[in-house]
Enzyme design. Structure first.
Site, PDB file in Angstrom:
ATOM      1  N   ASP A 129      46.124   4.071  18.878  1.00  0.00           N
ATOM      2  CA  ASP A 129      44.675   4.739  18.738  1.00  0.00           C
ATOM      3  C   ASP A 129      45.196   6.239  18.895  1.00  0.00           C
ATOM      4  O   ASP A 129      46.074   6.714  19.201  1.00  0.00           O
ATOM      5  CB  ASP A 129      44.247   4.276  20.242  1.00  0.00           C
ATOM      6  CG  ASP A 129      43.602   3.002  20.161  1.00  0.00           C
ATOM      7  OD1 ASP A 129      43.490   2.389  19.051  1.00  0.00           O
ATOM      8  OD2 ASP A 129      43.152   2.540  21.533  1.00  0.00           O
ATOM      9  N   GLN A 158      41.151  11.346  13.367  1.00  0.00           N
ATOM     10  CA  GLN A 158      39.845  11.692  13.692  1.00  0.00           C
ATOM     11  C   GLN A 158      39.427  12.636  12.628  1.00  0.00           C
ATOM     12  O   GLN A 158      39.936  13.858  12.377  1.00  0.00           O
ATOM     13  CB  GLN A 158      39.769  12.329  15.005  1.00  0.00           C
ATOM     14  CG  GLN A 158      40.474  11.269  16.105  1.00  0.00           C
ATOM     15  CD  GLN A 158      40.746  11.924  17.277  1.00  0.00           C
ATOM     16  OE1 GLN A 158      41.595  13.054  17.188  1.00  0.00           O
ATOM     17  NE2 GLN A 158      40.570  11.529  18.450  1.00  0.00           N
ATOM     18  N   ARG A 179      43.307   4.265  10.258  1.00  0.00           N
ATOM     19  CA  ARG A 179      42.068   4.047  10.775  1.00  0.00           C
ATOM     20  C   ARG A 179      41.321   5.318  10.761  1.00  0.00           C
ATOM     21  O   ARG A 179      41.829   6.333  11.665  1.00  0.00           O
ATOM     22  CB  ARG A 179      41.684   3.394  12.283  1.00  0.00           C
ATOM     23  CG  ARG A 179      40.385   3.391  12.707  1.00  0.00           C
ATOM     24  CD  ARG A 179      40.715   2.849  14.071  1.00  0.00           C
ATOM     25  NE  ARG A 179      41.067   1.532  14.398  1.00  0.00           N
ATOM     26  CZ  ARG A 179      41.593   0.928  15.174  1.00  0.00           C
ATOM     27  NH1 ARG A 179      41.839   1.688  16.367  1.00  0.00           N
ATOM     28  NH2 ARG A 179      41.894  -0.196  15.178  1.00  0.00           N
ATOM     29  N   ARG A 287      32.226   7.422  27.229  1.00  0.00           N
ATOM     30  CA  ARG A 287      32.363   7.825  25.823  1.00  0.00           C
ATOM     31  C   ARG A 287      31.398   6.996  25.069  1.00  0.00           C
ATOM     32  O   ARG A 287      30.962   7.749  23.998  1.00  0.00           O
ATOM     33  CB  ARG A 287      33.900   7.985  25.173  1.00  0.00           C
ATOM     34  CG  ARG A 287      34.907   8.801  25.985  1.00  0.00           C
ATOM     35  CD  ARG A 287      36.324   8.811  25.100  1.00  0.00           C
ATOM     36  NE  ARG A 287      36.965   7.713  24.893  1.00  0.00           N
ATOM     37  CZ  ARG A 287      37.979   7.667  26.121  1.00  0.00           C
ATOM     38  NH1 ARG A 287      38.067   8.612  26.920  1.00  0.00           N
ATOM     39  NH2 ARG A 287      38.873   6.612  25.837  1.00  0.00           N
ATOM     40  N   ARG A 288      31.268   5.694  25.190  1.00  0.00           N
ATOM     41  CA  ARG A 288      30.174   4.881  24.416  1.00  0.00           C
ATOM     42  C   ARG A 288      28.758   5.655  24.583  1.00  0.00           C
ATOM     43  O   ARG A 288      27.878   5.562  23.836  1.00  0.00           O
ATOM     44  CB  ARG A 288      30.195   3.607  24.730  1.00  0.00           C
ATOM     45  CG  ARG A 288      31.718   2.704  24.462  1.00  0.00           C
ATOM     46  CD  ARG A 288      31.932   2.764  23.048  1.00  0.00           C
ATOM     47  NE  ARG A 288      32.630   3.756  22.346  1.00  0.00           N
ATOM     48  CZ  ARG A 288      33.638   4.476  22.473  1.00  0.00           C
ATOM     49  NH1 ARG A 288      34.632   3.974  23.213  1.00  0.00           N
ATOM     50  NH2 ARG A 288      34.014   5.300  21.845  1.00  0.00           N
TER      51      ARG A 288
HETATM   52  C1  LIG Z   1      37.148   0.467  15.834  1.00  0.00           C
HETATM   53  C2  LIG Z   1      37.106   1.593  16.287  1.00  0.00           C
HETATM   54  C3  LIG Z   1      38.325   2.303  16.661  1.00  0.00           C
HETATM   55  C4  LIG Z   1      38.004   3.677  17.474  1.00  0.00           C
HETATM   56  N1  LIG Z   1      39.138   4.092  17.685  1.00  0.00           N
HETATM   57  C5  LIG Z   1      39.027   5.628  18.255  1.00  0.00           C
HETATM   58  C6  LIG Z   1      40.101   6.216  18.568  1.00  0.00           C
HETATM   59  O1  LIG Z   1      41.310   5.830  18.616  1.00  0.00           O
HETATM   60  N2  LIG Z   1      39.956   7.710  19.067  1.00  0.00           N
HETATM   61  C7  LIG Z   1      38.921   8.356  18.941  1.00  0.00           C
HETATM   62  O2  LIG Z   1      38.932   9.347  19.189  1.00  0.00           O
HETATM   63  N3  LIG Z   1      37.730   7.409  18.574  1.00  0.00           N
HETATM   64  C8  LIG Z   1      37.808   6.284  18.457  1.00  0.00           C
HETATM   65  N4  LIG Z   1      36.746   5.563  17.965  1.00  0.00           N
HETATM   66  C9  LIG Z   1      35.237   6.073  18.342  1.00  0.00           C
HETATM   67  C10 LIG Z   1      34.798   7.021  17.004  1.00  0.00           C
HETATM   68  O3  LIG Z   1      35.608   8.174  17.257  1.00  0.00           O
HETATM   69  C11 LIG Z   1      33.499   7.334  17.241  1.00  0.00           C
HETATM   70  O4  LIG Z   1      33.123   8.158  18.509  1.00  0.00           O
HETATM   71  C12 LIG Z   1      32.538   6.183  17.458  1.00  0.00           C
HETATM   72  O5  LIG Z   1      32.675   5.299  16.430  1.00  0.00           O
HETATM   73  C13 LIG Z   1      30.976   6.748  17.162  1.00  0.00           C
HETATM   74  O6  LIG Z   1      30.803   7.215  16.013  1.00  0.00           O
HETATM   75  P1  LIG Z   1      30.315   6.411  14.800  1.00  0.00           P
HETATM   76  O7  LIG Z   1      31.284   6.718  13.775  1.00  0.00           O
HETATM   77  O8  LIG Z   1      29.925   5.133  14.874  1.00  0.00           O
HETATM   78  O9  LIG Z   1      29.054   7.422  14.135  1.00  0.00           O
HETATM   79  P2  LIG Z   1      27.664   7.976  14.763  1.00  0.00           P
HETATM   80  O10 LIG Z   1      27.207   8.885  13.557  1.00  0.00           O
HETATM   81  O11 LIG Z   1      27.944   8.375  16.169  1.00  0.00           O
HETATM   82  O12 LIG Z   1      26.724   6.749  14.789  1.00  0.00           O
HETATM   83  C14 LIG Z   1      26.374   6.226  13.567  1.00  0.00           C
HETATM   84  C15 LIG Z   1      25.393   5.103  14.096  1.00  0.00           C
HETATM   85  O13 LIG Z   1      25.954   4.097  14.588  1.00  0.00           O
HETATM   86  C16 LIG Z   1      25.666   3.406  15.896  1.00  0.00           C
HETATM   87  N5  LIG Z   1      26.348   3.827  16.726  1.00  0.00           N
HETATM   88  C17 LIG Z   1      27.301   4.422  16.965  1.00  0.00           C
HETATM   89  N6  LIG Z   1      27.822   4.482  18.357  1.00  0.00           N
HETATM   90  C18 LIG Z   1      27.109   3.602  18.906  1.00  0.00           C
HETATM   91  C19 LIG Z   1      27.285   3.334  20.219  1.00  0.00           C
HETATM   92  N7  LIG Z   1      28.086   3.812  21.446  1.00  0.00           N
HETATM   93  N8  LIG Z   1      26.178   2.361  20.798  1.00  0.00           N
HETATM   94  C20 LIG Z   1      25.486   2.010  20.022  1.00  0.00           C
HETATM   95  N9  LIG Z   1      25.060   2.467  18.490  1.00  0.00           N
HETATM   96  C21 LIG Z   1      26.139   3.249  18.042  1.00  0.00           C
HETATM   97  C22 LIG Z   1      24.096   4.110  15.952  1.00  0.00           C
HETATM   98  O14 LIG Z   1      23.243   3.723  15.209  1.00  0.00           O
HETATM   99  C23 LIG Z   1      24.331   5.678  14.969  1.00  0.00           C
HETATM  100  O15 LIG Z   1      23.487   6.188  14.596  1.00  0.00           O
HETATM  101  C24 LIG Z   1      36.682   4.213  17.282  1.00  0.00           C
HETATM  102  C25 LIG Z   1      35.617   3.479  16.755  1.00  0.00           C
HETATM  103  C26 LIG Z   1      35.768   2.583  16.183  1.00  0.00           C
HETATM  104  C27 LIG Z   1      34.456   1.588  15.657  1.00  0.00           C
END
Ligand SMILES: Cc1cc2nc3c(=O)[nH]c(=O)nc-3n(C[C@H](O)[C@H](O)[C@H](O)COP(=O)(O)OP(=O)(O)OC[C@H]3O[C@@H](n4cnc5c(N)ncnc54)[C@H](O)[C@@H]3O)c2cc1C
Length: 305
Positions: A129, A158, A179, A287-288
């Site tokens: 991560d 990122q 990733r 963060r979620r």
């Molecule tokens: C498999 C995986 C591994 C990850 N590992 C890391 C990591 O190591 N380091 C790091 O900094 N970040 C990590 N993240 C988190 C990532 O950086 C984002 O903060 C997170 O994925 C939300 O952004 P998004 O790309 O989904 O896009 P967004 O533009 O935020 O969301 C797009 C759409 O997805 C849906 N959505 C997004 N988030 C949520 C939520 N929490 N609840 C409900 N619906 C939602 C909504 O419909 C939204 O409109 C990871 C995410 C995933 C999926």
């Protein structure tokens, strides 16, 4: 709203008190099937039946002693064994600070190397991560060193960081597994794009360039995002270069856009669900909430009996 939750994620008093509240425990269940490894592995069955792979992460970060890091590494060895014993298409995803990066980088490297060697014998894979920007350089160094000896390893990068294109170029000679995520921490504008449009544009360019320039090489790209419109845009862009839906993976979190995960798998995409578990869920859950205000309403509804 996003900044408040990211601040709350780092606040020690809240971290000690909020998780004890019953409504918080109820609310977090939406994103994690339970606190134990077994509950996480049990959640894989319907996913596996639909052709969706799984990744497992035990929540926890910034440990304070090497003994804790040693215990985390031993735990992940047991997870790899359990994945194999249950016949799951499963991988693990580990935070470097959980393996002691804050305290001793060489010890963190030793743990990662051991995990990756074990993953190779159990036909699994280890993802690293990416945490806040204070750790980016050290995490890249760790990945370069472990990947040199253990190919079944990937790193999270990122798209919101302005440096990421350069980091991908630096890793390219390794034929890396990446990733790509948008980024979950509160980073200053000096080093990170802060508007959604800019972050999405960066994500699209990085993903498309990595796939097209790596065509024919043994690279691996996981699109770690729930942004289905963006995923479909990337798929269309690279299809024009002859890269099909099986040329990359889609990685989403357990409990988020579940219907879309099943639909994308049915439509021929390679989908993986990251399942988190453990009792140290507080900063991760904050963060979620920061990512999506609608989740706050959901959490408040959990106040009701
Ligand atoms: C498999 C995986 C591994 C990850 N590992 C890391 C990591 O190591 N380091 C790091 O900094 N970040 C990590 N993240 C988190 C990532 O950086 C984002 O903060 C997170 O994925 C939300 O952004 P998004 O790309 O989904 O896009 P967004 O533009 O935020 O969301 C797009 C759409 O997805 C849906 N959505 C997004 N988030 C949520 C939520 N929490 N609840 C409900 N619906 C939602 C909504 O419909 C939204 O409109 C990871 C995410 C995933 C999926």
């Amino acid at each position: 709203m996003r900044r408040i939750f990211l601040w709350a994620a780092r606040n020690a008093w809240l971290r000690d008190h909020l998780p004890r509240m019953r409504f918080m425990r109820r609310a977090v269940r939406r994103f994690m099937p339970g606190e134990t490894m077994e509950s996480a592995l049990d959640a894989a069955a319907p996913l596996q039946a639909a052709g969706i792979g799984t990744m497992y992460t035990k929540l926890g970060e910034n440990l304070e002693s090497l003994a804790e890091a040693d215990a985390v590494a031993d735990h992940y060895i047991a997870v790899l064994d359990a994945i194999e014993a249950r016949g799951l298409a499963g991988e693990i995803s580990v935070k470097p600070t959980q393996l002691g990066l804050d305290i001793d980088e060489d010890r963190a490297l030793a743990h990662l190397t051991r995990l990756a060697a074990h993953a190779a014998t159990t036909d699994s894979y280890v993802w690293i991560d990416m945490e806040g920007s204070a750790y980016t350089d050290a995490t890249l160094r760790l990945y370069e060193r472990v990947r040199a000896v253990q190919p079944r390893t990937g790193i999270c990068l990122q798209a919101y960081l302005r440096r990421t294109a350069v980091d991908i170029e630096r890793l390219r000679p390794l034929d890396p597994a990446i990733r790509l995520v948008k980024g979950a921490y509160d980073e200053p504008a000096r080093i990170a794009f802060r508007g959604k449009r800019e972050v999405d544009a960066s994500y699209l360019e990085l993903a498309a360039a990595f796939l097209t320039e790596g065509r024919g090489r043994p690279i691996r790209l996981g699109l770690g995002t729930h942004d289905v419109a963006l995923i479909e845009q990337i798929a269309m862009r690279v299809a024009a270069e002859g890269i099909g839906r099986d040329g990359f993976e889609i990685e989403m979190l357990y409990g988020i856009r579940t219907g879309e995960q099943f639909r994308l798998a049915r439509e021929g995409y390679r989908v993986q669900t990251l399942i988190a578990y453990g009792d140290a869920w507080y900063p991760w859950y904050m963060r979620r909430l920061a990512e999506r205000p609608a989740n706050v309403t959901f959490a408040l509804r959990s106040l009701l009996p």
